[in-house]
Structures are given as structure tokens and as C-alpha cells.
Motif scaffolding. Structure first.
Motif, short mmCIF file in Angstrom:
data_model
loop_
_atom_site.label_atom_id
_atom_site.label_comp_id
_atom_site.label_asym_id
_atom_site.label_seq_id
_atom_site.Cartn_x
_atom_site.Cartn_y
_atom_site.Cartn_z
N PHE A 1 0.85 -1.19 0.00
CA PHE A 1 0.00 0.00 0.00
C PHE A 1 0.88 1.24 0.00
N ILE A 2 0.74 2.05 -1.05
CA ILE A 2 1.56 3.26 -1.14
C ILE A 2 0.70 4.48 -0.89
N GLY A 3 0.93 5.17 0.20
CA GLY A 3 0.29 6.45 0.44
C GLY A 3 1.17 7.51 -0.20
N CYS A 4 0.80 7.90 -1.40
CA CYS A 4 1.67 8.77 -2.21
C CYS A 4 1.10 10.18 -2.19
N ARG B 1 0.89 -9.60 5.87
CA ARG B 1 1.11 -9.77 4.42
C ARG B 1 1.27 -8.41 3.73
N THR B 2 1.44 -7.36 4.54
CA THR B 2 1.36 -6.01 3.99
C THR B 2 2.68 -5.25 4.13
N VAL B 3 3.03 -4.50 3.10
CA VAL B 3 4.13 -3.55 3.19
C VAL B 3 3.54 -2.17 2.97
N LEU B 4 3.83 -1.23 3.86
CA LEU B 4 3.28 0.11 3.72
C LEU B 4 4.37 1.08 3.29
N ILE B 5 4.01 1.94 2.35
CA ILE B 5 4.93 3.00 1.97
C ILE B 5 4.19 4.30 2.15
N ARG C 1 8.28 11.55 -3.03
CA ARG C 1 6.95 11.13 -3.46
C ARG C 1 7.04 10.56 -4.89
N GLU C 2 7.84 11.24 -5.71
CA GLU C 2 8.01 10.77 -7.08
C GLU C 2 8.60 9.36 -7.06
N ALA C 3 9.55 9.11 -6.15
CA ALA C 3 10.21 7.80 -6.10
C ALA C 3 9.34 6.72 -5.49
N SER C 4 8.35 7.13 -4.67
CA SER C 4 7.64 6.15 -3.85
C SER C 4 6.95 5.04 -4.65
N ILE C 5 6.41 5.39 -5.81
CA ILE C 5 5.69 4.33 -6.53
C ILE C 5 6.66 3.32 -7.15
N TYR C 6 7.88 3.77 -7.43
CA TYR C 6 8.88 2.83 -7.95
C TYR C 6 9.38 1.91 -6.83
#
Ligand SMILES: Nc1ncnc2c1ncn2[C@@H]1O[C@H](COP(=O)(O)OP(=O)(O)O)[C@@H](O)[C@H]1O
Ligand SMILES: [Mg+2]
Lengths: 462, 586
Positions: free
Chosen positions: B258-261, B290-294, B305-310
Motif C-alpha cells: 500500500f503506497i500512500g503517495c 502480508r502487507t508492506v506500507l509505503i 513522493r516521485e520515487a515512492s511508486i517505484y
């Protein structure tokens, strides 16, 4: 600010608009503050917008009127903009830059803090969990305010947003707990500020209010700093002194316009309607300074007020605000025209933190259903009214006619209340049931069956 | 080893220009100034390098040194990712809080994966064996839910010269040696991977299996496949975040990223506090396992923020390579696009529509291309599904991010403001949404649930379409002119909307519906419709239909029938028959 050891340069190389360029300077830190001293020894604050090899671009906050190239001096503070903070600031009035405007004794500051603050680590936050009873039913029952929330009022010129904010502040006072208000006015008229000050005075809280005024006649650039000053003090009081702080900021539209002005002076490429592409991030850097932190008793609740140009909720300012805040309270011109105070348009309004803070053990077990049903039924009223305007009220089905009646009563009895009327959650919910009971039980499908059994009133005056 | 890369020439927000550059390459990771702020080289031009800095650049000065790490911006992939929360460049936020307190300071350096923690390594290969890239040579119980497969990093092939015996090791300990052309490569339990490069796989394969989300409007009307891509556009308050949270909670993916971008801090806190308490309906273990949070929230630095989705999608690919079905939620890709726009502006690039750079579309394409179902290098199958929210300014879907995104996704859940205003949630419009996966997934439903799924779905979609046209008429002349059969359509659609499409995220019985329950609900409604169609010809009025006792069962079925008494729901058709017989007798 005199305590820094300051490097001083004489002479500026270029001045245009609020910007000055100085060359042959070294060791200039990006985003740090400078003091610009003119021939009359007046000091204005400036901010380093761009730092390069051997040059710096400075944004002058007090405006550049009266600056000369040769005789102006510039001092580098080598610090970002700091504000002195102290609990003594409660009960005092400051200008937009945080300097006292009253002639009361000097304040002894407890700390000097960077006005830009720092981001709260999401792991350090506590999810807000205490609702605030404002006494206004359209808020309490349908868009509940929660301590630590950022909940703006979206309004339009001429609508009573100030009254609503003042009423919330007056009625929501949390008794017995350490509480204070920080009021930041950006670009509003003196009358507006006076209205708030009078209302604080009237409810006897003035000595617990810190007031920051950057009124319509002060340089627009100052407005960019005013909310940061206010929020920096708020963080100190909430997180160092364990105080519940309510921050009212008005008018955020003026803040955004100042930002647009600054952006255009910098020659940046605009995104929508001339506003800079970073308006979202900039607003977030203010609004996200609300909330609660682990193991700390204080909190910051924000009620920003903004007026929407042409009542347009899709305009970048309300739009980006709504994307950041935890809901919005929207004011409506049509309701206002019908003489309904507070003219809160419940359908586009929202409190995102409501879900975890109402219901059993919080307000009353039927609260979620009552709210949901009121939304659904009132949305239906809008459709029925549209239909009635075409085919005439008489030709509406029996049920639809009931909806019309429900709609009128909802507006006249539920939404409408006196500026001094304070309804409890219980009273608001009961009123909700009174009005919903105009509709046949079958229509109330958002209600649980046991709730209908318990609260539905069969013999309502229909 | 860090090496001097140049000196700062100019600072302009998050972009820093450096001169006197040496041995520096595009996308190299650098450390800027005395505080060693992390940055990445994004442009090389006329002897200068442009760095995008992942932290606030206040107080940087011209002349400050910049050091290069000599590698591209990477993430660490290994055990310890699950149940963790990272910022956009994979700094562990819990560790940072322990070290630094409640606020995030600049220049903090904490490794992404815990170096002290010991993991129980279980080897699956033997010394002397031929080894290929991607091969699984051992495993670890990362959480009680997930076995972490230790894989040979891409690009390494040869003979397994040595492998450590079963035991407890930290990730810094060497666990194997691979010999390749007379040179030896040490293998650890973690690997590094540059975030902007997709991880290799053998081949992409067609998607055939639905990602069951437990959300009725999604699974039944607009399903997404494991390995598919969905966009969720909608104005603020329409329900984008709640939909994504629901999927993170209830979907049957094995791993969730889950990415909170660029969104709210409190929403990440909400996930962080609620997930450990929520139990996965499929595995009965806490969802956080089972979750990784960003979390790169709106007030955190824009470049990160730009990098977070990568960062997020690289971690997703890594678990895919182990053979898992991974679901990645990105909330919101519009904030990512805005970060791209801001950085592009600082680089003084030519903007295209609404200030966005010309490469917006290409970047979106690259991102969505990293989703999909694949045969992995190790010979397993795994998938990455992407569910991305889009936040169009003013809710206008014709804006650049929404319209470009539409070209790369096959499923579109359009959130509708008016539905949200009347608190019809999820406010997924049945008119503007679509899924191109329906045909791919039909077989699965027919094999696993019921052979009439596709047909019944077609019936309700058709009714919803007809309702739309009838409502146009009603708007003009009122409902009275409609014949009973058309009034019935309005009634059935109204039932369907209230009883089926609406689904509360905050009601224990309602928040998750199994595929079976969804089907039974759909079937009951269609059955009711068909029966009523018959008796309408015999003169029953809509009023009478509403007064049938079973009507209340149907309208309240979403909360009345829990997953444990589906047999009662199954029985609803009998009840319908009974009620109608009774009416006929009267
Ligand atoms: N499935 C749902 N059930 C109940 N309420 C919902 C649901 N989806 C959204 N909501 C309500 O709508 C509000 C806004 O949803 P959110 O997902 O935060 O919107 P967005 O991310 O689009 O701005 C939530 O706070 C919640 O009150
Ligand atoms: Mg959201």
C-alpha cells in the motif's frame, strides 16, 4: 532576532518587484532569512529564494518600495525564519510576522522554532478518536467534528462563515481541559478580525487566544508566513505544553492568492488558473500540521475558512483543500437566501473522521444509521423537487409528496438553528428521528430493523 | 565507497545543480551537503549535473560537496519488508521514530532492513548443484503467513559452491557462494535492485483468475484479474481511499503493498493501527503480516513522493518473483504526477498540457507495464495487480493524468460525486465504469461458482442500462405514465442499488462478501425480477410487490445473511415462490 552574529553586505545588484538579486556573496543558505536595511535604517525581512555560486535571489517580505541599489544593506541571519514561542503569547495580538502589536510587556520566549516545522512521522500519530460536540446539528449529526481534525469551511462572499466558526468556537469549548485558540487572519478586513475578537471576548476566552493579524492592508507576501507562525505556536502549545489547540485560519483564499502572486513574480510555469503546480504540497504543509501524537495530551484541530470564487467548489483552492483536509463544511447560498442559518449544504459536506467517532459508546448506537438515512432521504428530496418543478406538486405520488414535506422540515427544523442555540447529540438525533418519521418506515432502508422499532415515531404530526 | 562527485552550483527547491562533476552517471544516488541529504542524478547537461533531492534543501549552500554512491537509486529486498512501513525511498519510519522522535528530521540514515534480526534459514539446494538466476535456494518464515523465498539475484548463474546449513542468521551473513567462470559471487538473504528498472521474468502470461475483493460492485460488475490494472478516479470525498483500503484488507492477494503517495498522514496511521487487529478471512492471520506500507504523505518531500511508486512496485515484483500474487495500491497517482510536474518545472523543461512534462504518458506506461501475470525465472507463476487512484482536479476526468492513465489500464472504477453526496458507497458508477477483464474471468466464475454467472451479470447490466433511459423519461413527465413492467424495472434496479451495490465499509457483516454470497444475492434478485415479471401480467401492482414479506428479506439481505448462513440465502428463491403463491391464492 538581534542575537545572531550577522554577516552584512552593502549594495544590491538588481531590484524587480519584491525580488532583489545580490552578487559576489558567498555561503548563502537556501531558504534562509535575511534582513534588508534601507537608508532610513528600516529593517525588512527577506527569504533566499535561490542560492547560487556567487549570487542569491532574495524575496523581500515587506515589499521593495524605497530600496536603493547603493545604500541598502543586507544581513544574512544564516537561519531559516524562526519565531519565538511561549504560552505567554495567549491573550496577545501579533502582526502577520509574529511581532506583538499590543503595547503589553515583552514576552519571554520558551523556544525559537523554524516556522516551516517538520513533518510528523505517520508512525508517531494517533488516530483522532474524540468527537467534539459543536451544538450545531448539521455538523454534529451529519458531519461530526473530531479533536485533531482539519475541517475547513467552504463558503462564499457574503455567507455567514465567520458566524459559524465563531459559534463552533463558543459552543465547542472543552471544559475542564487545557484549551486555547489560535486565530490567524490573512488578508481579511479589520471588521472580520474585530468580529472574532469580540466573539472571543463575549464568551470569555480572550485570554486563551493568540491572534495573528495580517490584514488586507499589509503586504500580501506577509500572508504566506502568517499561518506558519500560527501553526508553529500551535505545535509548541499542543505538543510541548499538552494543550488542546483550535486553530482558525481565515481566509485561505487570500493566502493562496499571495502564493500565486509570488509564483508569478518568480516566473514559474503555472498549473491551473495561474496557481503554481505546488499549491497542493504547499497547502498540505499547513493542513497536515494538525492532529495528535502518541503519549502527548495536546492536540491541534484546524478550522480553515475559505471563500470560493463564484461559489465554485471545483476552483483550485477549495479543490486542493478538499483533497488534503479531513472533510469540509460547505455553505450554500440558496439556503442562506431562504433565511436558514447555519446555511450548511449537508450533501457536499463531509467529515472523514466521523465514522470511528460516532455510534455506540461514542454518541448513540443509531447515529451512523440516522446520518446515513438523512443523507439518502435529503438527496432524494432534491430529485423530487426537480420533478415537482416540471409536473407540479399535485401530480407527485403520495410518497414523493411526503419527501417534499420531509425536505422542508429538514431545512426549517433540523438545519436551521439559532446563533446561540446549542443542541446536544441526543437532541440532534431525536430531532432527526422526528423528521424522518414523516416518511413511511419502508422508505428508511438505511435504518436497522431494531433501530426502527426503538425510535421510529408512528404518530408524528404529518 | 562514496566519492566526491562535484560541488553545488545552485539550489532551486528540491533540485540542486552541481558543477566540477566527475565520474557521475544518470540516476546515480548521491549524498548532498554536510547533512548528506539523499538525491538522485536526473539530468546531465553542459558539464553540470542536476540532482533531485529527497529531503528539504533549506540551508544548502553553493560550494557544498556532493558525493556519489556509484550506484543507481535502489531498494533492499529481503526478509523484514512485511509489516514494515517505509517512506518513499525505503527508510523505515518506525526505526526513524525510535531514533529521532515524532518528527522526521533531515539527513537520517537507517538501513531499510534490520541487520540484527536473525532469521531461520532453511536451505532448499545442495552444494555442487547448477544454479540459475531467480532460482529459489532456501526459505524463511518471514511472518506466520508468508514464506520468504531466498532467490539467486538476476544475472547470476553457475555452480553452487557452498551453502550455509539450516540455522539462524542475520541478513548480513553470507549464505551461499556461486561459482561462475572461475569467479565467485557471494549470496545473501537480501539483494539490491534499482527502483527504476523492472525486475526480469521469463514471460508474461494471460490473466484468467479474478482478484476477489469482497466488494460486490467490483467482483460482480467490474472485476479485476490477478495481474490486472485498475484506475480509480474520483473527486475528493468520493471514496478512493476507502476502496483501496477495502482491497488491501479483503482481497485475496497473498501480498499487499500500500503506497500512500502524497496523501494524508492520518490515513496511513489508520492502516497502521487497524491492520494488526484485522484478520484475513482467507488465512485467519492479522492482515499486517502480508502487507508492506509505503508512506510518503503530502507534507513529506516531493521528490521522494516521485520515487515512492517505484519503490513500491519493485518490492511488489520481488514477491511476485517468489511466486506470489501481489496487489499494489497507489493512492494517489495524481500526486505522483504532480511531483513529476514540479521537478520538471525546476529543471526548466518544456511543459505540455497543464504544466505536465511531455514524458508523463511514457512514465505512466512504464509503471503499468510492470504489472501483470508472469512465469518467473524460477519457474513459478506470480502476479502484480495495480489499483491506482487518480485525483482529477475538479473531478474532471478529461484532465491529463486520468486520460493518459486510461490508455494503460483495462478496468476503470469511476467514482461519482452525486452517489457520494447521497452516501451511496462505494460510489462506483455503474454507468461510467468498465472492466475489460469480464471475458477473461468468466470461466473462473463458471468453474468455481456457477455456470449462470455471466448470463445473470448480463441481465442486471441490461436492466441498469434500461433504468437509465427510463429515468430520463421520469425526469420529464413523472413515473405515472410508465407501464407496470417498466415500473418493475425501476423497482428492481432500486433494490439492486440498495441491497447489492451499496456496501458499507464499516459494517462487520457487510464489509466483505465472498464470491458465493455475491452470486447468491445476484441470483435472488434476478429470480425475484423474473417471478414479478410473470405476476405483473396477472395484475400485481408495484405496491403489492413491495408488500410481499420476502421483499424485506431481499432489500436487507446484505446484512441479514452472514457468510455463515449462506444456506438461508440460498433458500430465498423458495421463499419468493412461497410468497408469490400466497399472493396468487388471495
Ligand atoms: N464503502 C464505504 N462505506 C461507507 N463509507 C464510505 C465508503 N467509501 C467512502 N465512504 C465515506 O466517504 C468518505 C471519503 O472517502 P475517501 O475514500 O476518503 O475519499 P477520497 O479518497 O476519494 O477523497 C469516507 O471518510 C467515508 O466516510
Ligand atoms: Mg483519498
Amino acid at each position: 532576532m538581534k542575537e545572531y552574529k550577522l554577516r552584512e553586505y552593502v549594495g544590491l545588484d538588481e531590484v524587480h518587484g519584491p525580488l532583489i538579486i545580490i552578487r559576489n556573496v558567498h555561503n548563502v543558505g537556501y531558504n534562509e532569512m535575511v534582513e534588508v536595511v534601507d537608508e532610513q535604517e528600516n529593517v525588512r525581512l527577506g527569504m533566499i529564494l535561490e542560492a547560487g555560486k556567487g549570487y542569491a535571489v532574495v524575496q523581500v517580505l515587506g515589499g521593495t518600495t524605497g530600496l536603493s541599489l547603493n545604500n541598502s544593506r543586507i544581513r544574512f541571519t544564516e537561519k531559516p525564519l524562526l519565531i519565538g514561542v511561549s504560552e505567554e503569547m495567549l491573550g496577545r495580538v501579533f502582526n502577520g510576522l509574529g511581532q506583538p502589536m499590543d503595547s503589553l510587556p515583552a514576552i519571554s520566549y520558551e523556544d525559537q522554532l523554524d516556522v516551516n516545522g517538520m513533518a510528523i512521522n505517520p508512525t508517531a500519530r494517533v488516530y483522532p478518536k474524540n468527537n467534539i460536540e459543536t451544538g450545531i446539528s448539521s455538523i454534529d449529526i451529519m458531519n461530526t467534528l473530531v479533536r485533531g481534525q482539519k475541517l475547513p469551511i467552504f463558503s462564499g462572499s457574503g455567507l455567514p462563515h465567520d458566524m459559524v466558526a465563531a459559534q463552533i468556537t463558543r459552543q465547542a469549548r472543552v471544559k475542564g481541559e487545557s484549551f486555547c485558540i489560535i486565530f490567524a487572519a490573512m488578508g481579511v478586513k479589520y471588521d472580520t478580525a474585530r468580529f472574532f475578537i469580540d466573539s472571543f471576548e463575549q464568551s470569555g476566552v480572550l485570554e486563551r487566544v493568540a491572534i495573528f493579524l495580517s490584514l488586507a492592508d499589509s503586504p500580501s507576501i506577509e500572508r504566506i508566513l502568517t499561518p506558519r507562525m500560527a501553526l508553529t505556536l500551535a505545535e509548541h502549545l499542543a505538543f510541548k505544553k499538552n494543550i488542546h489547540v483550535l486553530v482558525i485560519m481565515t481566509d485561505m483564499s487570500n493566502y493562496c492568492e499571495a502564493l500565486r502572486e509570488l509564483s508569478s513574480v518568480r516566473g514559474e510555469i503555472p498549473a491551473r488558473k495561474g496557481y503554481p503546480g505546488y499549491l497542493y504540497s504547499d497547502l498540505a504543509s499547513l493542513y497536515e500540521r494538525a492532529g495528535l501524537i502518541k503519549d502527548i495530551n495536546g492536540s491541534i484541530t484546524q478550522i480553515p475558512i475559505l471563500t470560493m470564487a463564484n461559489d465554485d467548489i471545483t476552483h483550485p483552492i477549495p479543490d486542493l483543500t478538499g483533497y488534503i483536509t479531513e472533510g469540509q463544511i460547505v455553505q450554500d447560498r440558496e439556503l442562506n437566501g431562504k433565511g436558514i442559518y447555519p446555511p450548511i449544504a449537508v450533501l457536499p459536506s463531509l467529515s472523514r473522521l466521523m465514522k470511528d467517532n460516532i455510534g455506540k459508546n461514542k454518541t448513540r448506537e443509531d447515529h451512523p444509521s440516522v446520518a446515513s438515512q438523512l443523507f439518502a432521504s435529503y438527496a432524494r428530496v432534491k430529485d423530487v423537487r426537480a420533478l415537482a418543478s416540471i409536473i407540479g406538486e399535485e401530480d407527485l405520488s403520495e410518497v414523493d409528496q411526503m419527501y417534499l414535506k420531509f425536505g422542508d422540515l429538514f431545512e426549517q427544523r433540523f438545519l436551521k438553528q439559532d446563533y446561540y442555540e446549542r443542541r446536544t447529540f441526543q437532541e440532534g438525533l431525536d430531532l432527526g428521528w422526528d423528521i424522518l418519521s414523516i416518511l413511511p418506515q419502508d422508505e428508511l432502508i438505511r435504518m436497522k430493523e431494531e433501530e426502527l422499532k426503538k425510535y421510529y415515531k408512528k404518530n408524528t404530526a404529518k | 565507497m562514496p566519492e566526491l562527485a562535484g560541488k553545488i552550483f545552485r539550489i532551486n527547491g528540491p533540485v540542486v545543480e552541481i558543477e566540477d562533476i566527475s565520474s557521475i552517471r544518470m540516476f546515480d544516488m548521491v549524498k548532498v551537503g554536510e547533512q548528506a541529504l539523499i538525491g538522485e542524478v536526473v539530468k546531465l547537461s553542459e558539464g553540470r549535473a542536476f540532482i533531485q533531492v529527497y529531503e528539504d534543501t533549506t540551508s544548502l549552500k553553493a560550494g557544498d560537496p556532493v558525493y556519489t554512491e556509484g550506484v543507481a537509486l535502489y531498494v533492499e529486498l529481503g526478509p523484514g519488508l512485511l509489516a514494515n512501513i517505509y517512506d518513499g525511498i525505503q527508510r523505515p519510519l518506525e526505526e526513524i521514530q525510535k531514533k529521532e522522535g515524532f518528527f522526521i528530521r533531515r539527513g537520517i540514515s537507517v538501513p531499510a532492513l534490520d541487520r540484527n534480526k536473525k532469521w531461520d534459514f532453511h536451505p532448499l539446494s545442495q552444494q555442487g548443484q547448477q544454479i540459475k538466476e531467480g532460482q529459489i535456494i532456501g526459505e524463511i518464515n518471514e511472518t506466520l503467513l508468508i514464506k520468504h523465498k531466498i532467490m539467486i539475484p538476476p544475472g547470476i548463474n553457475g555452480t553452487l559452491k557452498w551453502i550455509i546449513p539450516e540455522g539462524n542468521y542475520s541478513i548480513d551473513e553470507k549464505i551461499a557462494i556461486v561459482e561462475q567462470n572461475n569467479s565467485e559471487t557471494e549470496i545473501f538473504m537480501y539483494q539490491r535492485w534499482p527502483v527504476r528498472k523492472r525486475r526480469p521474468y521469463k514471460e508474461k502470461i494471460p490473466v484468467r483468475e479474478p482478484l476477489i475483493t469482497g466488494q460486490r460492485v467490483i467482483d460482480t460488475l467490474f472485476p479485476v484479474a490477478k495481474g490486472g490494472c485498475v484506475a480509480v478516479p474520483g473527486p475528493f470525498g468520493a471514496g478512493k481511499t476507502v476502496v483501496q483500503h477495502q482491497l488491501a484488507k479483503w482481497s485475496n492477494a497473498e501480498i499487499v503493498i500500500f503506497i500512500g503517495c502524497g496523501e494524508r498522514g492520518n490515513e496511513m496511521t489508520d492502516v497502521l493501527l487497524s491492520f494488526p487487529k484485522l484478520i484475513d478471512p482467507h488465512t485467519k492471520r492479522p492482515l499486517l503480516e502480508r502487507t508492506v506500507l509505503i508512506a510518503n504523505t503530502s507534507n513529506m518531500p516531493v521528490a521522494a513522493r516521485e520515487a515512492s511508486i517505484y519503490t513500491g512496485i519493485t518490492i511488489a515484483e520481488y514477491y511476485r518473483d517468489m511466486g506470489y500474487n501481489v496487489a499494489l495500491m497507489a493512492d494517489s497517482t495524481s500526486r505522483w504526477a504532480e511531483a513529476l510536474r514540479e521537478l520538471s518545472g525546476r529543471l526548466e523543461e518544456m511543459p505540455l498540457e497543464e504544466g505536465f512534462p511531455a514524458y508523463l504518458s511514457a512514465r505512466l506506461a512504464e509503471f503499468y507495464e510492470r504489472a501483470g501475470k508472469v512465469n518467473t525465472l524460477s519457474g513459478n507463476t506470480g502476479s502484480v495487480s495495480v489499483v491506482a487512484s487518480v485525483s482529477p482536479p475538479g473531478g474532471d476526468f478529461s484532465e491529463p493524468v486520468t486520460s493518459h492513465t486510461k490508455r494503460f489500464i483495462r478496468c476503470f472504477w469511476a467514482l461519482d460525486k452525486d452517489l457520494a453526496y447521497s452516501r451511496h458507497f462505494p460510489s462506483i458508477s455503474w454507468i461510467d465504469s468498465y472492466s475489460e477483464y469480464v471475458d477473461d474471468l468468466k470461466e473462473w466464475w463458471h468453474q468455481n461458482i456457477d455456470h449462470s454467472w455471466f448470463e445473470l451479470r448480463g441481465v442486471i447490466m441490461d436492466l441498469l442500462g434500461r433504468e437509465q433511459r427510463l429515468l430520463q423519461v421520469v425526469k420529464l413527465v413523472g413515473p405515472d405514465v410508465l407501464p407496470q413492467s417498466q415500473k418493475l424495472i425501476l423497482e428492481i434496479c432500486s433494490i439492486f442499488k440498495n441491497a447489492f451495490l451499496q456496501q458499507s465499509a464499516f459494517d462487520e457483516t457487510d464489509e466483505f462478501s465472498s464470491a458465493r454470497k455475491q452470486f447468491l444475492m445476484l441470483k435472488s434478485i434476478i429470480y425475484f425480477y423474473r417471478k414479478c415479471e410473470d405476476i405483473i401480467k396477472k395484475g400485481i401492482s408495484i405496491e403489492d410487490v413491495r408488500n410481499l414479506p420476502v421483499y424485506q428479506d431481499i432489500i436487507r439481505m446484505r446484512s441479514r445473511y452472514s457468510e455463515d448462513n449462506l444456506s438461508e440465502l440460498e433458500n430465498l428463491t423458495n421463499k419468493i415462490d412461497q410468497d408469490i403463491k400466497n399472493w396468487e391464492l388471495k
